[in-house]
Scaffold this active site. Structure first.
Site, PDB file in Angstrom:
ATOM      1  N   GLY A   1      -0.766  -4.934   7.632  1.00  0.00           N
ATOM      2  CA  GLY A   1      -1.436  -5.085   8.912  1.00  0.00           C
ATOM      3  C   GLY A   1      -0.862  -4.056   9.866  1.00  0.00           C
ATOM      4  O   GLY A   1       0.368  -3.931  10.001  1.00  0.00           O
ATOM      5  N   ALA A   2      -1.744  -3.300  10.535  1.00  0.00           N
ATOM      6  CA  ALA A   2      -1.277  -2.165  11.334  1.00  0.00           C
ATOM      7  C   ALA A   2      -0.196  -2.524  12.347  1.00  0.00           C
ATOM      8  O   ALA A   2       0.859  -1.869  12.399  1.00  0.00           O
ATOM      9  CB  ALA A   2      -2.470  -1.492  12.023  1.00  0.00           C
TER      10      ALA A   2
ATOM     11  N   ARG B   1       2.591   4.381   4.549  1.00  0.00           N
ATOM     12  CA  ARG B   1       1.174   4.019   4.715  1.00  0.00           C
ATOM     13  C   ARG B   1       0.553   4.977   5.727  1.00  0.00           C
ATOM     14  O   ARG B   1       0.707   4.778   6.931  1.00  0.00           O
ATOM     15  CB  ARG B   1       1.018   2.578   5.209  1.00  0.00           C
ATOM     16  CG  ARG B   1       1.514   1.460   4.307  1.00  0.00           C
ATOM     17  CD  ARG B   1       0.755   1.302   3.004  1.00  0.00           C
ATOM     18  NE  ARG B   1      -0.681   1.112   3.144  1.00  0.00           N
ATOM     19  CZ  ARG B   1      -1.282  -0.054   3.400  1.00  0.00           C
ATOM     20  NH1 ARG B   1      -0.558  -1.135   3.615  1.00  0.00           N
ATOM     21  NH2 ARG B   1      -2.592  -0.122   3.456  1.00  0.00           N
TER      22      ARG B   1
ATOM     23  N   GLN C   1      -6.941  -9.932   0.384  1.00  0.00           N
ATOM     24  CA  GLN C   1      -6.240 -10.350   1.600  1.00  0.00           C
ATOM     25  C   GLN C   1      -6.967 -11.486   2.317  1.00  0.00           C
ATOM     26  O   GLN C   1      -6.347 -12.306   2.980  1.00  0.00           O
ATOM     27  CB  GLN C   1      -6.070  -9.161   2.557  1.00  0.00           C
ATOM     28  CG  GLN C   1      -5.122  -8.089   2.052  1.00  0.00           C
ATOM     29  CD  GLN C   1      -5.854  -6.951   1.376  1.00  0.00           C
ATOM     30  OE1 GLN C   1      -6.919  -7.144   0.787  1.00  0.00           O
ATOM     31  NE2 GLN C   1      -5.306  -5.745   1.454  1.00  0.00           N
TER      32      GLN C   1
ATOM     33  N   ASP D   1      -7.157  -0.393  11.547  1.00  0.00           N
ATOM     34  CA  ASP D   1      -5.899   0.328  11.372  1.00  0.00           C
ATOM     35  C   ASP D   1      -5.844   1.593  12.207  1.00  0.00           C
ATOM     36  O   ASP D   1      -4.761   2.111  12.481  1.00  0.00           O
ATOM     37  CB  ASP D   1      -5.682   0.674   9.906  1.00  0.00           C
ATOM     38  CG  ASP D   1      -5.256  -0.537   9.093  1.00  0.00           C
ATOM     39  OD1 ASP D   1      -4.079  -0.611   8.735  1.00  0.00           O
ATOM     40  OD2 ASP D   1      -6.103  -1.412   8.844  1.00  0.00           O
TER      41      ASP D   1
ATOM     42  N   LYS E   1     -10.117  -2.018   6.560  1.00  0.00           N
ATOM     43  CA  LYS E   1     -10.076  -2.308   5.136  1.00  0.00           C
ATOM     44  C   LYS E   1     -11.429  -2.005   4.481  1.00  0.00           C
ATOM     45  O   LYS E   1     -12.478  -2.289   5.031  1.00  0.00           O
ATOM     46  CB  LYS E   1      -9.702  -3.776   4.920  1.00  0.00           C
ATOM     47  CG  LYS E   1      -9.457  -4.170   3.478  1.00  0.00           C
ATOM     48  CD  LYS E   1      -8.384  -3.308   2.836  1.00  0.00           C
ATOM     49  CE  LYS E   1      -7.055  -3.406   3.576  1.00  0.00           C
ATOM     50  NZ  LYS E   1      -6.044  -2.455   3.050  1.00  0.00           N
TER      51      LYS E   1
END
Length: 350
Positions: A52-53, A94, A201, A242, A253
């Protein structure tokens, strides 16, 4: 919102280390993982133990401190070189989530501003900044949830994708913060939860968080969303993100773009909930957002079971980009942002 089941804490600083919920074990087990060095945190971010950002930004900030705290007997010039190396290393875990780079840049700027101070004092300040980033995110996510209430009717079927709750942030979440606060206000809501292939998720994490909060929901396969919309069973869609480019193009996503196209075809509001730290004004449009491609095993296997023939080639992008014209509004801690996005997103930073 009070401290309750709706306020999952996925990450916390404990005396001299970071404790996270290892999300790879959910929902079958709630496993806490103690992170004591920068390498452990890089691995945790890369392997989605923390994800999760906003949560990635918080985790990276704490990891930065873990990376510098044992540096001894060094000039500021040498310390600053090492700090930049640490930031580059963490940023490689990431690449799509802009909160990661945002947090690291904030710490690097703090270090440079304190260049005349003793190294030990700078280290202490880095930990303080990491804790501040964490607390700011908790307040921000709560405000996002409150700001979004005007968009949720008293009775609503809400569709969401991936996971955007406390597991993905410091606490409360972004899109799920809106849902949690709607439930807290007594609204009659029902949530459609996309499973979110390939890492599930939605099925593993969002369903778990909604269960904890006792919010009515049903889990659906990703490809059922069009049927739900056509059948009049979705009143609005709310997702996280994100990274958002200056024009409003939004990376989230994989599968989010599909939802936006279907929403537009069925005249259903499509909302994106996010903190300002996820907006990247340095990128003019979404084609410039780097898209992470992940390991083929996530697609060719289901858990430990192979579901594709050996040596099957895959393309496994973790994110897609939803064009700004498919988005009804953004919900931020500073309020609701409507088109024209290029102009109105920029105003948030003035």
């Amino acid at each position: 919102m009070s401290e309750n089941k709706q306020a999952v804490k996925s990450i916390e600083w404990r005396d001299d280390h970071v404790r996270i919920i290892d999300q790879t074990f959910l929902p079958s087990r709630t496993v806490y993982c103690d992170i004591r060095d920068i390498g452990q945190m890089w691995d945790a971010i890369k392997k989605l133990k923390v994800r999760g950002a906003p949560a990635i930004g918080i985790a990276a900030a704490y990891a930065f401190y873990l990376g510098i705290r044992d540096i001894r007997d060094i000039s500021f010039a040498g310390f600053n070189i090492e700090a930049e190396r640490i930031a580059e290393y963490l940023a490689s875990s990431r690449p799509t989530a802009v909160n990661l780079k945002w947090a690291l840049d904030r710490i690097l700027m703090t270090i440079y501003a304190l260049r005349e101070k003793p190294i030990e004092e700078i280290k202490a300040k880095v930990l303080e900044v990491a804790q501040t980033i964490h607390q700011e995110d908790i307040r921000t996510c709560r405000q996002i949830g409150l700001n979004g209430q005007e968009l949720i009717p008293k009775k609503a079927n809400i569709l969401t994708h991936c996971n955007t709750g406390g597991l993905a942030t410091g606490q409360y979440g972004t899109a799920l913060s809106m849902i949690f606060h709607a439930h807290e206000e007594g609204k009659n809501i029902h949530v459609w939860v996309d499973e979110t292939r390939p890492l599930l998720q939605g099925a593993r994490l969002t369903a778990w968080e909604l269960s904890q909060a006792e919010i009515p929901f049903k889990l659906v396969i990703d490809s059922a969303s069009g049927h739900l919309m056509k059948s009049g069973m979705v009143d609005l869609i709310v997702v996280g993100t994100d990274r958002v480019a200056a024009n409003g193009d939004t990376a989230n996503k994989i599968g989010t773009y599909n939802l936006s196209v279907l929403a537009k075809a069925h005249n259903i509001p499509f909302y994106v909930a996010l903190p300002l730290s996820t907006i990247d004004l340095s990128l003019s449009h979404g084609d410039l957002i780097p898209i992470e491609e992940r390991d083929s095993a996530e697609v060719t296997q289901f858990g430990n079971a192979r579901v594709a023939p050996p040596k099957t080639a895959t393309f496994n992008p973790a994110f897609d980009v939803t064009p700004a014209e498919n988005i009804t509004a953004f919900i931020t801690e500073k309020g609701i942002v409507r088109p024209p996005f290029t102009e109105n997103l920029k105003k948030l930073f003035e």
